[in-house]
Design an enzyme around this catalytic site. Structure first.
Site, PDB file in Angstrom:
ATOM      1  N   SER A  43       0.800  -1.225   0.000  1.00  0.00           N
ATOM      2  CA  SER A  43       0.000   0.000   0.000  1.00  0.00           C
ATOM      3  C   SER A  43       0.832   1.274   0.000  1.00  0.00           C
ATOM      4  O   SER A  43       0.318   2.355  -0.310  1.00  0.00           O
ATOM      5  CB  SER A  43      -0.949   0.012   1.200  1.00  0.00           C
ATOM      6  OG  SER A  43      -0.233   0.148   2.407  1.00  0.00           O
ATOM      7  N   LYS A 103       0.770   4.428   7.049  1.00  0.00           N
ATOM      8  CA  LYS A 103       0.266   5.245   5.944  1.00  0.00           C
ATOM      9  C   LYS A 103       0.897   6.633   6.055  1.00  0.00           C
ATOM     10  O   LYS A 103       1.650   6.932   6.964  1.00  0.00           O
ATOM     11  CB  LYS A 103      -1.260   5.369   5.982  1.00  0.00           C
ATOM     12  CG  LYS A 103      -2.042   4.060   6.058  1.00  0.00           C
ATOM     13  CD  LYS A 103      -2.054   3.299   4.750  1.00  0.00           C
ATOM     14  CE  LYS A 103      -2.913   2.035   4.856  1.00  0.00           C
ATOM     15  NZ  LYS A 103      -2.845   1.204   3.637  1.00  0.00           N
TER      16      LYS A 103
END
Length: 262
Positions: A43, A103
Site C-alpha cells: 500500500s 500510511k
C-alpha cells in the site's frame, strides 16, 4: 596458578555481566524509544516495499496507551511529543481492529479532503502532481504473505514486468513524495471528508492498492484516526528483503539499507 585461574574466572563473569547489561539496556532503549516494523503489504509503494524493515520513532508524537512500553504510562492523552505534519509516514493502531498500520498523513484536524479523478484535494485546492515515469516490478508472489502486485497491464503472467504510473506529489507544506496509479479505481473519486478535531486523515502512496481513511470503519477501512492511536513516525528503512524469508540472502536489497523515508 590458582590466583591466575581465579582472575580469569572473575574476568569471564564480568564480561558476561557486561554483555547481559548491554543487551538489557538495548532492549529497554528499543522498547521505550523505537518499535520495529516490517512492511507486509504494497500500500505504500514505491516509498516502502514489501519486506522493508524499519524502526518507528515512538517519541515523535509522545506516548499514548498504544506506544507506551509495558502499559507503564497511566495517563490519558500524550506527553513530550509534537503533532504530525502533512507528509509524515506514521505507524498507528487501527481504530477498530487494533492492528498496526502504516500510511502517510495528508489531512490535519479541520481539513477537508477529497479525491477527484485520482487527484488529492485539500481544503478545496488540488494538490499538484508532476509525472515521474513509471514504477516497474516483477509479477510474482511478494513477501511472507505471498501477495501479487497490481499491474497497469492487467495479467502479465509470472515473471512478467508489472508497471504503474508514477508521479511526485507536493503537499501544501512543501513535502514531496511519490505516488503510484494503476487504474481508475473506486477510491479515485470520493465525497468530501472533514477531519474532526484530534484526528488525522491517512492515505497510502500506492493509491489504488490502499484501504485507508478514504474507507469508513464500517466498511473495513481506516477512517479518521485519533491522535492517541498514533504509535510513531517512520524515518528510515534499516534493512530490506524481497524474499519470503529473511534467510534468503540472495533476495536482500542492499540499496535500501538505511534509506531515508521521504
Amino acid at each position: 596458578m590458582s590466583n591466575s585461574k581465579g582472575g580469569l574466572k572473575e574476568g569471564i563473569i564480568e564480561t558476561i555481566k557486561t554483555v547481559v547489561y548491554a543487551l538489557l539496556i538495548a532492549g529497554v532503549f528499543r522498547t521505550v524509544f523505537f518499535q520495529p516494523f516490517w512492511i507486509p503489504s504494497g500500500s505504500m509503494k514505491d516509498t516502502l516495499l514489501i519486506g522493508d524493515f524499519l524502526f518507528v520513532n515512538k517519541m515523535a508524537y509522545g506516548y499514548s496507551q498504544y506506544s507506551c512500553p509495558f502499559s507503564m504510562c497511566p495517563f490519558d492523552g500524550r506527553i513530550l511529543g509534537s503533532e504530525p505534519e502533512r507528509g509524515d509516514v506514521v505507524v498507528f493502531r487501527h481504530p477498530v481492529n487494533r492492528q498496526d498500520f502504516i500510511k502517510r498523513v495528508v489531512g490535519l484536524p479541520g481539513d477537508t479532503v477529497q479525491m477527484r479523478d485520482g487527484n488529492l484535494h485539500l481544503n478545496g485546492s488540488e494538490v499538484p502532481q508532476e509525472e515521474n515515469g513509471s514504477f516497474a516490478e516483477t509479477y510474482e508472489r511478494q513477501g511472507p504473505i505471498g501477495s501479487f502486485p497490481l499491474c497497469q497491464e492487467g495479467a502479465v503472467g509470472l515473471g512478467g514486468t508489472c508497471t504503474k504510473e508514477k508521479a511526485v506529489e507536493t503537499l501544501p507544506n512543501g513535502v514531496q513524495h511519490s505516488v503510484l496509479d494503476v487504474f481508475d479505481g473506486r477510491l479515485d473519486d470520493t465525497g468530501i471528508f472533514t477531519v474532526p478535531d484530534g484526528h488525522y486523515f491517512f492515505v497510502g502512496d500506492n493509491r489504488d492498492n490502499s484501504t485507508d481513511s478514504r474507507v469508513r470503519h464500517e466498511f473495513g477501512g481506516v477512517g479518521f484516526v485519533p491522535y492517541d492511536h498514533l504509535i510513531g513516525r517512520a524515518d528510515r528503512v534499516m534493512f530490506s528483503s524481497a524474499g519470503r524469508s529473511l534467510f534468503f540472502v540472495w533476495t536482500w536489497r542492499p540499496d535500501r539499507f538505511f534509506k531515508r523515508i521521504e
